[in-house]
Design a protein around this motif. Sequence first.
Motif, PDB file in Angstrom:
ATOM      1  N   GLN A   1     -17.899  47.786  42.525  1.00  0.00           N
ATOM      2  CA  GLN A   1     -18.024  47.640  41.073  1.00  0.00           C
ATOM      3  C   GLN A   1     -19.435  47.940  40.580  1.00  0.00           C
ATOM      4  O   GLN A   1     -19.784  47.604  39.448  1.00  0.00           O
ATOM      5  CB  GLN A   1     -17.584  46.245  40.635  1.00  0.00           C
ATOM      6  N   GLY A   2     -20.266  48.542  41.425  1.00  0.00           N
ATOM      7  CA  GLY A   2     -21.555  49.018  40.940  1.00  0.00           C
ATOM      8  C   GLY A   2     -22.775  48.311  41.463  1.00  0.00           C
ATOM      9  O   GLY A   2     -23.879  48.537  40.955  1.00  0.00           O
TER      10      GLY A   2
ATOM     11  N   LEU B   1     -22.411  41.621  41.386  1.00  0.00           N
ATOM     12  CA  LEU B   1     -21.430  42.698  41.400  1.00  0.00           C
ATOM     13  C   LEU B   1     -20.987  43.004  42.834  1.00  0.00           C
ATOM     14  O   LEU B   1     -21.793  42.954  43.764  1.00  0.00           O
ATOM     15  CB  LEU B   1     -22.026  43.966  40.798  1.00  0.00           C
TER      16      LEU B   1
ATOM     17  N   ARG C   1     -24.888  47.983  36.949  1.00  0.00           N
ATOM     18  CA  ARG C   1     -23.982  48.912  36.288  1.00  0.00           C
ATOM     19  C   ARG C   1     -24.092  48.780  34.775  1.00  0.00           C
ATOM     20  O   ARG C   1     -24.645  47.813  34.253  1.00  0.00           O
ATOM     21  CB  ARG C   1     -22.534  48.688  36.714  1.00  0.00           C
TER      22      ARG C   1
ATOM     23  N   TRP D   1     -18.053  54.558  47.316  1.00  0.00           N
ATOM     24  CA  TRP D   1     -19.094  53.656  46.817  1.00  0.00           C
ATOM     25  C   TRP D   1     -20.288  53.613  47.774  1.00  0.00           C
ATOM     26  O   TRP D   1     -20.117  53.541  48.986  1.00  0.00           O
ATOM     27  CB  TRP D   1     -18.543  52.256  46.556  1.00  0.00           C
TER      28      TRP D   1
ATOM     29  N   LYS E   1     -21.453  53.037  37.087  1.00  0.00           N
ATOM     30  CA  LYS E   1     -21.787  52.094  38.160  1.00  0.00           C
ATOM     31  C   LYS E   1     -23.020  52.585  38.925  1.00  0.00           C
ATOM     32  O   LYS E   1     -23.388  53.750  38.865  1.00  0.00           O
ATOM     33  CB  LYS E   1     -20.598  51.954  39.112  1.00  0.00           C
ATOM     34  N   TRP E   2     -23.653  51.645  39.651  1.00  0.00           N
ATOM     35  CA  TRP E   2     -24.857  51.940  40.446  1.00  0.00           C
ATOM     36  C   TRP E   2     -25.923  52.625  39.567  1.00  0.00           C
ATOM     37  O   TRP E   2     -26.558  53.609  39.960  1.00  0.00           O
ATOM     38  CB  TRP E   2     -24.500  52.818  41.652  1.00  0.00           C
TER      39      TRP E   2
END
Length: 414
Positions: free
Chosen positions: A232-233, A228, A237, A104, A250-251
């Motif tokens: 989790q993004g 978030l 997301r 991540w 995500k992102w």
Amino acid sequence: MGRRSFLGLGAALTGSLALGAQPATADPAQESPPADAPWSQSIGPGVVDRPYGRPADTEASVIRRNVPWLTAGTESSVSFSPLQELQGIITPNGLFFERHHAGWPSIDPAQHKLMIHGLVERPLLLTMKDILRFPQTTRVHFIECPANGGMNWRAAQMNSLQFSHGMVSCAEWTGVRLSTLLEEVGIKKEAKWAMVEGADGAHMNRSLPLDKCLDDCLVVYAQNGEALRPEQGYPLRLVVPGWEGNVNIKWLRRIKLGEKPWHTREETSKYTDLMPDGTSRGFTWLMDAKSVVTFPCPEKPLDKPGLYEIRGLAWTGNGKVRRVDVSTDGGVNWQAARLHEPILSKALTKFTLPWRWDGQPALVASRVVDETGYVQPTIAQLRAQRGSNSIYHNNSIQTWQVKPDGSVFNVQLA
């Protein structure tokens, strides 16, 4: 036992005393209030001892877990949510399952931007501040990795609820409807598809039909009432309700509209279903109806014979759960379980059924029917259609074998 049962038991006891039965002699120690424990004899920590709350130290074992041998490393891997420990339909943010393809990224929200371009009238580059100005919406939806249960395609493996079903979680999502953003840029009539892309090192991307984008997709910045989490993004997301987790990018950094799907790596060599004849099913986005008993399970065995409540979760990408049936004899007989409110579209639904275990071997399973009439299949029915080479979309009935000592094992029935 329901309220009527408890009241009935009380009436029976009262009646027996009225008929002259002698009450059992009580232990004097049990008639007194319990003695103060050490924690009741001192002052505890103050209000800002934990500025951001966390679970009690005794709950330290309630965590996400991974299977070290499943992947070459943790950067492109998955962690599993502890379904056996959860008491409702909302997964706490710290326990929501993870799936990464390049780890991540640590993103500065002040620098993060979302580009919307391609077959649009007015291409836009939006900052997080821009996105926060759009009308806000909040909905509850599950996200499930299509590989959830994949290790059980050929045989029962992983004697664990967490590892067999823990790639599903459910949250309250807050953000803006994707259709709102697309209306802002103006959609050209030639546009039929969207390519959505993340800002992680893998630049994870997938193709989505424009109809789905305009239906119920959300571009979210909050989960369960807070921003978030990075895994989790954060800070942005996509949530694609009812469809496989891989498309919930995500992102989120880019949305491009086009005439055809992009046929990316993650929808050709990956996230396709290998059939017995060597062909592959593609674009199998929908997560069909699925359920699982969360108690009893391998992590939560039975202590002794007596009255218990079978508990579990059901969900479907096709809307709402209509019914869940439970069997304790391997599917020979089924009983309708109680569905607990709220029963939401494309969200986890809790079910329960009272069960008096007599100490004999049992085969506990659940079977969900969704509002379209779709019935959760057996693993034999799935294999008859798709063989045993697949990894994705195993929504078959899960059976737990209860031994006379109360221990529970993952099994499959022929």
